[in-house]
Design an enzyme around this catalytic site. Structure first.
Site, mmCIF file in Angstrom:
data_model
loop_
_atom_site.group_PDB
_atom_site.id
_atom_site.type_symbol
_atom_site.label_atom_id
_atom_site.label_comp_id
_atom_site.label_asym_id
_atom_site.label_seq_id
_atom_site.Cartn_x
_atom_site.Cartn_y
_atom_site.Cartn_z
ATOM 1 N N TYR A 13 -2.043 -0.471 10.513
ATOM 2 C CA TYR A 13 -2.080 -0.927 9.248
ATOM 3 C C TYR A 13 -0.646 -0.312 8.305
ATOM 4 O O TYR A 13 -0.081 -1.370 7.911
ATOM 5 C CB TYR A 13 -3.202 -0.178 8.724
ATOM 6 N N SER A 26 0.741 -1.090 -0.079
ATOM 7 C CA SER A 26 0.136 -0.027 -0.015
ATOM 8 C C SER A 26 0.919 1.309 -0.094
ATOM 9 O O SER A 26 2.137 1.089 0.410
ATOM 10 C CB SER A 26 -0.930 -0.035 1.159
HETATM 11 N N1 NAP Z 1 -8.759 -0.611 -1.234
HETATM 12 C C1 NAP Z 1 -7.784 0.288 -0.921
HETATM 13 O O1 NAP Z 1 -7.658 1.424 -1.037
HETATM 14 C C2 NAP Z 1 -6.413 -0.252 -0.692
HETATM 15 C C3 NAP Z 1 -5.230 0.411 -0.890
HETATM 16 C C4 NAP Z 1 -3.877 -0.164 -0.723
HETATM 17 C C5 NAP Z 1 -4.036 -1.343 -0.259
HETATM 18 N N2 NAP Z 1 -5.057 -2.328 -0.183
HETATM 19 C C6 NAP Z 1 -4.646 -3.602 0.114
HETATM 20 O O2 NAP Z 1 -5.343 -4.438 -0.758
HETATM 21 C C7 NAP Z 1 -5.750 -5.739 0.017
HETATM 22 C C8 NAP Z 1 -7.142 -6.163 -0.650
HETATM 23 O O3 NAP Z 1 -7.847 -5.219 0.092
HETATM 24 P P1 NAP Z 1 -9.275 -4.796 -0.869
HETATM 25 O O4 NAP Z 1 -9.169 -3.426 -1.218
HETATM 26 O O5 NAP Z 1 -9.686 -5.538 -2.002
HETATM 27 O O6 NAP Z 1 -10.234 -4.870 0.431
HETATM 28 P P2 NAP Z 1 -11.621 -5.887 0.623
HETATM 29 O O7 NAP Z 1 -12.738 -5.741 -0.458
HETATM 30 O O8 NAP Z 1 -12.133 -5.473 2.203
HETATM 31 O O9 NAP Z 1 -11.030 -7.344 0.565
HETATM 32 C C9 NAP Z 1 -10.405 -7.901 1.483
HETATM 33 C C10 NAP Z 1 -10.001 -9.482 1.219
HETATM 34 O O10 NAP Z 1 -9.078 -9.844 2.269
HETATM 35 C C11 NAP Z 1 -9.729 -10.957 2.678
HETATM 36 N N3 NAP Z 1 -9.435 -11.381 4.079
HETATM 37 C C12 NAP Z 1 -9.699 -10.319 5.464
HETATM 38 N N4 NAP Z 1 -9.228 -10.992 6.364
HETATM 39 C C13 NAP Z 1 -8.728 -12.457 6.089
HETATM 40 C C14 NAP Z 1 -8.211 -13.454 6.753
HETATM 41 N N5 NAP Z 1 -8.082 -13.439 8.323
HETATM 42 N N6 NAP Z 1 -8.005 -14.536 6.422
HETATM 43 C C15 NAP Z 1 -8.023 -14.615 4.937
HETATM 44 N N7 NAP Z 1 -8.602 -13.608 3.964
HETATM 45 C C16 NAP Z 1 -8.869 -12.366 4.883
HETATM 46 C C17 NAP Z 1 -11.179 -10.731 2.682
HETATM 47 O O11 NAP Z 1 -11.966 -12.300 2.412
HETATM 48 P P3 NAP Z 1 -12.933 -12.892 3.569
HETATM 49 O O12 NAP Z 1 -13.527 -11.574 4.292
HETATM 50 O O13 NAP Z 1 -13.551 -13.598 2.660
HETATM 51 O O14 NAP Z 1 -11.851 -13.689 4.414
HETATM 52 C C18 NAP Z 1 -11.268 -10.025 1.388
HETATM 53 O O15 NAP Z 1 -11.348 -11.129 0.390
HETATM 54 C C19 NAP Z 1 -5.380 -5.542 1.035
HETATM 55 O O16 NAP Z 1 -4.034 -6.322 1.423
HETATM 56 C C20 NAP Z 1 -5.300 -4.202 1.457
HETATM 57 O O17 NAP Z 1 -4.515 -3.750 2.535
HETATM 58 C C21 NAP Z 1 -6.032 -1.816 -0.505
#
Ligand code: NAP
Length: 265
Positions: free
Chosen positions: A154, A141
């Site tokens: 985070y 990130s």
């Molecule tokens: N969206 C942003 O602005 C942003 C920016 C920078 C980085 N990121 C990174 O991108 C990645 C994906 O995030 P996203 O934005 O797509 O958010 P999201 O829609 O909330 O997706 C998060 C994913 O992680 C899984 N997850 C959460 N806790 C888990 C656990 N204990 N074990 C296994 N899986 C788990 C969730 O699935 P389940 O609930 O089914 O377990 C879901 O598939 C993350 O690493 C996040 O830090 C996001």
């Protein structure tokens, strides 16, 4: 890199960025292993991808349960015979100040975002080293570079990810295993709704910065050429976060002065 017939294991595949990668890579002809905790949501993603169900294997796992990873990896290897790319993407964010955040919440953020990615990578790596071929992608990130208010745990977990995978890259050059750190800014997903508040409860709201951000599909389209080139670090940001990265490189002091007056959502 042509993904036709390659096998790609994606964590966090039930939602947001992981789901968007699954969509894009399915279209490219890859075999997919989709992981996260919610089996039902993973099945829905599988259903939505397209007609060839034999190319998609659902493998539910919890990133906090690293003791299950050896068996999960065996299952993943059995599914299509090998793993060409591991996308460590599953993760959770935070919405609480340091004063509000309980130690258990800090530990949970590290367990999911850092130890989950480290643990799975350690299981998949011997297989890639043996074949002298592979690609590890980890969704870090902008918070892996810059600390801001209400993201202490985070940002710490994503900084840790940067350190680990930068070191791993050095060790993997001689084995032809590439390591890519993907650094998104704000992307419109459920990340803020699922973010942990101080006591570990879900924040439950879409943050203002995410509401108007690019979608996960738009993000994946932008980064896919660089992922195919196995670039070492990829930034994909809106104007503000992109500017922040640039200012930090020129003057970290100036960035800190700007950030201390920023409203954080
Ligand atoms: N969206 C942003 O602005 C942003 C920016 C920078 C980085 N990121 C990174 O991108 C990645 C994906 O995030 P996203 O934005 O797509 O958010 P999201 O829609 O909330 O997706 C998060 C994913 O992680 C899984 N997850 C959460 N806790 C888990 C656990 N204990 N074990 C296994 N899986 C788990 C969730 O699935 P389940 O609930 O089914 O377990 C879901 O598939 C993350 O690493 C996040 O830090 C996001």
């Amino acid at each position: 890199m042509n993904y036709q017939g390659k096998t790609i294991w994606i964590t966090g595949a039930s939602s947001g960025i992981g789901e968007a990668f699954a969509r894009a890579l399915y279209k490219e002809g890859a075999n997919l292993i989709l992981s996260s905790r919610r089996e039902g949501a993973l099945k829905q993603v599988k259903e939505s991808l397209g007609a060839d169900k034999s190319r998609v294997f659902i493998l539910p796992l919890d990133l906090t349960q690293t003791e299950t990873f050896p068996e999960k990896t065996e299952q993943a290897l059995k599914a299509f015979g090998q793993i060409d790319m591991l996308m460590n993407n599953g993760g959770v964010s935070q919405r609480a100040t340091v004063a509000e955040t309980e130690m258990d919440t800090y530990r949970r953020l590290m367990e999911i975002n850092y130890f989950g990615a480290v643990g799975l990578t350690k299981q998949v790596l011997p297989h890639m080293v043996e074949r002298q071929s592979g690609h590890i992608v980890v969704t870090s990130s902008v918070a892996g570079k810059i600390g801001t208010k209400q993201r202490s745990g985070y940002a710490a977990s994503k900084h840790a990810v940067q350190g680990f995978f930068n070191s791993l890259r050095q060790e993997m050059y001689e084995h032809n295993v590439a390591v890519t750190l993907l650094c998104p800014g704000f992307i419109k997903t459920n990340i803020s709704k699922n973010a942990l508040t101080g006591d570990g409860a879900k924040f439950g709201k879409m943050g203002d910065a995410h509401k108007d951000a690019m979608t996960a599909d738009e993000m994946v389209k932008k980064v896919m050429p660089d992922i195919k080139k196995q670039k070492e670090e990829i930034y994909v940001t809106g104007f503000k976060e992109g500017l922040a990265i640039w200012v930090q490189r020129i003057s970290p002091t100036l960035l800190n002065k700007i950030l201390k007056n920023q409203k954080v959502t």
